[in-house]
Design an enzyme around this catalytic site. Structure first.
Site, short mmCIF file in Angstrom:
data_model
loop_
_atom_site.label_atom_id
_atom_site.label_comp_id
_atom_site.label_asym_id
_atom_site.label_seq_id
_atom_site.Cartn_x
_atom_site.Cartn_y
_atom_site.Cartn_z
N LYS A 92 158.34 83.20 -11.57
CA LYS A 92 159.00 82.17 -12.37
C LYS A 92 160.31 81.73 -11.71
O LYS A 92 160.61 80.55 -11.66
CB LYS A 92 159.32 82.69 -13.79
CG LYS A 92 158.11 82.99 -14.65
CD LYS A 92 158.51 83.19 -16.09
CE LYS A 92 159.46 84.35 -16.32
NZ LYS A 92 158.84 85.66 -16.45
N ARG A 103 158.35 84.10 -26.31
CA ARG A 103 157.50 85.23 -25.92
C ARG A 103 156.70 85.76 -27.11
O ARG A 103 156.11 86.83 -27.00
CB ARG A 103 158.34 86.35 -25.36
CG ARG A 103 159.01 85.97 -24.07
CD ARG A 103 159.44 87.20 -23.31
NE ARG A 103 160.29 86.77 -22.23
CZ ARG A 103 160.50 87.46 -21.13
NH1 ARG A 103 159.95 88.63 -20.96
NH2 ARG A 103 161.30 87.00 -20.20
N ARG A 117 162.26 94.65 -5.68
CA ARG A 117 163.18 93.52 -5.89
C ARG A 117 164.63 93.98 -5.90
O ARG A 117 164.98 94.98 -6.55
CB ARG A 117 162.82 92.86 -7.23
CG ARG A 117 163.78 91.82 -7.69
CD ARG A 117 163.18 90.90 -8.72
NE ARG A 117 162.86 91.52 -9.99
CZ ARG A 117 162.32 90.85 -11.00
NH1 ARG A 117 162.01 89.58 -10.86
NH2 ARG A 117 162.07 91.46 -12.14
N ARG A 123 168.00 95.62 -10.73
CA ARG A 123 168.07 95.44 -12.19
C ARG A 123 167.71 96.74 -12.87
O ARG A 123 166.78 97.43 -12.45
CB ARG A 123 167.07 94.35 -12.61
CG ARG A 123 167.72 93.12 -13.13
CD ARG A 123 166.70 92.04 -13.35
NE ARG A 123 165.80 92.34 -14.46
CZ ARG A 123 164.92 91.46 -14.95
NH1 ARG A 123 164.84 90.27 -14.42
NH2 ARG A 123 164.13 91.78 -15.95
N ARG A 151 157.13 96.38 -19.80
CA ARG A 151 157.34 94.94 -19.96
C ARG A 151 156.02 94.18 -19.83
O ARG A 151 155.77 93.21 -20.54
CB ARG A 151 158.35 94.44 -18.94
CG ARG A 151 159.79 94.68 -19.38
CD ARG A 151 160.72 94.90 -18.21
NE ARG A 151 160.86 93.74 -17.35
CZ ARG A 151 161.16 93.80 -16.05
NH1 ARG A 151 161.34 94.98 -15.47
NH2 ARG A 151 161.29 92.72 -15.35
P1 ADP Z 1 161.06 89.75 -17.04
O1 ADP Z 1 160.31 88.48 -17.30
O2 ADP Z 1 160.99 90.20 -15.62
O3 ADP Z 1 160.80 90.83 -18.05
P2 ADP Z 1 163.51 88.63 -18.11
O4 ADP Z 1 164.81 88.53 -17.42
O5 ADP Z 1 162.86 87.36 -18.50
O6 ADP Z 1 162.62 89.48 -17.14
O7 ADP Z 1 163.66 89.52 -19.44
C1 ADP Z 1 164.26 90.79 -19.38
C2 ADP Z 1 164.20 91.41 -20.76
O8 ADP Z 1 164.97 90.59 -21.67
C3 ADP Z 1 162.82 91.50 -21.39
O9 ADP Z 1 162.15 92.69 -20.98
C4 ADP Z 1 163.17 91.52 -22.89
O10 ADP Z 1 163.63 92.81 -23.28
C5 ADP Z 1 164.36 90.58 -22.94
N1 ADP Z 1 163.91 89.19 -23.23
C6 ADP Z 1 163.85 88.15 -22.37
N2 ADP Z 1 163.40 87.05 -22.97
C7 ADP Z 1 163.17 87.39 -24.26
C8 ADP Z 1 162.68 86.69 -25.41
N3 ADP Z 1 162.28 85.40 -25.36
N4 ADP Z 1 162.58 87.38 -26.57
C9 ADP Z 1 162.94 88.65 -26.66
N5 ADP Z 1 163.40 89.38 -25.62
C10 ADP Z 1 163.50 88.75 -24.43
#
Ligand code: ADP
Length: 266
Positions: free
Chosen positions: A89, A165, A200, A229, A240
């Site tokens: 992404k 999500r 990463r 991270r 995840r």
């Molecule tokens: P990735 O897609 O690699 O998991 P992100 O940076 O998008 O990484 O998200 C990291 C974390 O942030 C997720 O594992 C979740 O805990 C939280 N998160 C991100 N986006 C959302 C969302 N739309 N709703 C709830 N939690 C979220």
């Protein structure tokens, strides 16, 4: 999130005027845009009767395969991009925003900013992020909505990454009357994803993302300052991924008429 390397999606989007005949085929969320299939660039086009732009496939086996055409007079383009952790992404967002000037809004980045600021929301969010679970809607929904309604997003259009999500998050957007023109789903096999995540690294000075194997740092100085991270471990990425798989179908069902799926891996 940005991952480079041999398994990432290649730079893949280009802009050119569309001269193709028009035939509207799918339901249309934006009155100034049309979705349609295109014989030589299957399966999707967004276009208008004014200025027309299109995303077209470049000569690469991994390139997304769709067209987008938008009116110069239409509302700014609104795009959601979705995919599992490390599905690419970040790379695609960088390419799309650089080329089309959309504002990149990443839910994960907004949350990490709260965590870094040690705000009440940030402290609560971190508990969920560490478990690879979704942060509660009470925190995420308002945060994303407010960012989408900022003047820059409204004027330039936006590329929303990592939201929604869940079906309730998608429903919240619909309730606010926020509907994208296009939903891009990056679909990558799980073994590739885990390898990408575990290797990463981030350069905190430049913000550049590296991969220890596929996109190693240019020199020892950069290598020595790379950070990882806190949730980029094999154990946490598997959590995840499980959360992602539990929720992706519900989100897709909301946007199925405007979805473009790009697949990679077995
Ligand atoms: P990735 O897609 O690699 O998991 P992100 O940076 O998008 O990484 O998200 C990291 C974390 O942030 C997720 O594992 C979740 O805990 C939280 N998160 C991100 N986006 C959302 C969302 N739309 N709703 C709830 N939690 C979220």
């Amino acid at each position: 999130m940005l991952i480079m390397g041999s398994t990432s999606f290649s730079p893949s989007l280009s802009l050119s005027p569309s001269l193709s005949p028009h035939s509207s085929k799918f339901p249309n969320p934006n009155p100034n845009l049309f979705l349609r299939s295109h014989s030589s660039f299957t399966p999707l086009t967004l276009r208008s009767n004014q200025t027309r732009y299109r995303f077209k496939k470049l000569p690469s086996s991994n390139a997304p395969n769709f067209l987008v055409a938008a009116s110069g007079k239409a509302e700014p383009l609104k795009v959601i991009i979705s995919g599992a952790p490390a599905s690419g992404k970040g790379t695609q967002c960088e390419l799309i925003t650089q080329k089309y000037g959309l504002v990149h809004i990443a839910a994960g980045d907004l949350l990490r900013a709260e965590v870094a600021a040690a705000s009440e929301n940030g402290k609560l969010a971190k508990e969920y992020m560490e478990k690879g679970e979704l942060v509660p809607n009470e925190i995420v929904v308002m945060m994303v909505k407010e960012r989408l309604l900022q003047p820059d997003s409204q004027q330039r259009g936006w590329l929303l990454d990592g939201y929604p999500r869940s079906s309730s998050q998608a429903a919240a957007l619909e309730d606010y009357g926020i509907r994208p023109d296009l939903f891009i789903l990056l679909d990558v096999s799980e073994d590739i994803l885990v390898e990408r995540v575990v290797g990463r690294r981030l350069d905190p000075l430049t913000g550049k993302i590296y991969h220890l194997k596929y996109s190693p740092p240019e020199n020892d100085e950069i290598a020595s300052r790379l950070t990882q991270r806190f949730d980029d471990t094999e154990e946490k990425v598997k959590l995840r991924l499980r959360t992602h798989h539990q929720n992706v179908d519900a989100v897709l069902s909301v946007y199925k008429d405007i979805t473009v799926k790009v697949s990679k891996g077995s």
